[in-house]
Design an enzyme around this catalytic site. Sequence first.
Site, PDB file in Angstrom:
ATOM      1  N   HIS A  49     -36.014 -31.199  26.030  1.00 20.71           N
ATOM      2  CA  HIS A  49     -36.559 -29.962  25.485  1.00 20.71           C
ATOM      3  C   HIS A  49     -37.552 -29.373  26.487  1.00 20.71           C
ATOM      4  O   HIS A  49     -37.889 -30.012  27.484  1.00 20.71           O
ATOM      5  CB  HIS A  49     -37.236 -30.202  24.130  1.00 20.71           C
ATOM      6  CG  HIS A  49     -38.257 -31.289  24.146  1.00 20.71           C
ATOM      7  ND1 HIS A  49     -39.462 -31.175  24.789  1.00 20.71           N
ATOM      8  CD2 HIS A  49     -38.238 -32.536  23.620  1.00 20.71           C
ATOM      9  CE1 HIS A  49     -40.141 -32.292  24.635  1.00 20.71           C
ATOM     10  NE2 HIS A  49     -39.416 -33.144  23.943  1.00 20.71           N
TER      11      HIS A  49
HETATM   12  P1  TYD Z   1     -40.476 -35.609  20.458  1.00 19.97           P
HETATM   13  O1  TYD Z   1     -41.538 -34.786  21.081  1.00 19.97           O
HETATM   14  O2  TYD Z   1     -39.168 -34.912  20.149  1.00 19.97           O
HETATM   15  O3  TYD Z   1     -40.177 -36.877  21.373  1.00 19.97           O
HETATM   16  P2  TYD Z   1     -39.502 -36.966  22.826  1.00 19.97           P
HETATM   17  O4  TYD Z   1     -39.730 -35.650  23.501  1.00 19.97           O
HETATM   18  O5  TYD Z   1     -40.214 -38.071  23.490  1.00 19.97           O
HETATM   19  O6  TYD Z   1     -38.072 -37.316  22.666  1.00 19.97           O
HETATM   20  O7  TYD Z   1     -41.062 -36.256  19.128  1.00 19.97           O
HETATM   21  C1  TYD Z   1     -40.367 -37.217  18.378  1.00 19.97           C
HETATM   22  C2  TYD Z   1     -40.882 -37.177  16.953  1.00 19.97           C
HETATM   23  O8  TYD Z   1     -42.273 -37.473  16.881  1.00 19.97           O
HETATM   24  C3  TYD Z   1     -40.695 -35.814  16.295  1.00 19.97           C
HETATM   25  O9  TYD Z   1     -40.265 -36.046  14.960  1.00 19.97           O
HETATM   26  C4  TYD Z   1     -42.076 -35.218  16.264  1.00 19.97           C
HETATM   27  C5  TYD Z   1     -42.987 -36.415  16.243  1.00 19.97           C
HETATM   28  N1  TYD Z   1     -44.230 -36.159  16.990  1.00 19.97           N
HETATM   29  C6  TYD Z   1     -45.410 -35.939  16.300  1.00 19.97           C
HETATM   30  O10 TYD Z   1     -45.455 -35.944  15.062  1.00 19.97           O
HETATM   31  N2  TYD Z   1     -46.563 -35.733  17.012  1.00 19.97           N
HETATM   32  C7  TYD Z   1     -46.571 -35.715  18.368  1.00 19.97           C
HETATM   33  O11 TYD Z   1     -47.650 -35.517  18.988  1.00 19.97           O
HETATM   34  C8  TYD Z   1     -45.335 -35.917  19.067  1.00 19.97           C
HETATM   35  C9  TYD Z   1     -45.294 -35.898  20.566  1.00 19.97           C
HETATM   36  C10 TYD Z   1     -44.204 -36.146  18.337  1.00 19.97           C
END
Ligand code: TYD
Length: 131
Positions: A49
Site C-alpha cells: 500500500h
Molecule cells: P497494515 O498497516 O495493513 O499492516 P502492513 O502494512 O504491515 O501489512 O495493518 C495491519 C492491521 O493492523 C490493520 O487491520 C490495521 C491495524 N493497525 C492498527 O490498528 N494500528 C496501526 O498503527 C497499524 C500500523 C495497523
Amino acid sequence: MESGIIDLPKIEDFRGNLSFIEEGNPLPFSIKRVYWIYDIPGGALRGGHAFREQHEMIIALSGSFIVSVDNRTGKRNYFLNKPWQGLYLPPGHWREMKDFATNSLALVLSSMPYSPSDYIYNYSEYLSCGE
Ligand code: TYD
C-alpha cells in the site's frame, strides 16, 4: 523528497552498541506513532500500500528484510539488516516488505496517528493519484 537510507548514531561500546533517534536529527518528521512487526512467518508479505500523507521510517531492529519502494516513476529495493540504519519513506510511495529472515523485528516510526483513510490499497488508484 525521496526515500532513502539514513544512518543513525551508533555508540560503540564493549558492553554492546547503542543507537537512537531524535526528532529533527536525523528524522525529518515528528513521531506521532510507533509500531512494530514481529513473529513473521517465512514467505510473508507486509505492506502492499501507499500513504497519502504520512512519513515513515522503517528500521530492522533484528534480522533482515527487503522493502520494495515504488515512487510511480521507478522501483527500488532496500535491504535492511542494520539496527543503526533507517529507511525514510516520504508520503506517496508504494511499499512492500518481504523476504523476512527468521526472528526479524521491524520497527516503524510514523508521522501520524493510525488513519485508515490515509491508506491507498489499490495500485492503479495509487498511480492515478500522481497524475
Ligand atoms: P497494515 O498497516 O495493513 O499492516 P502492513 O502494512 O504491515 O501489512 O495493518 C495491519 C492491521 O493492523 C490493520 O487491520 C490495521 C491495524 N493497525 C492498527 O490498528 N494500528 C496501526 O498503527 C497499524 C500500523 C495497523
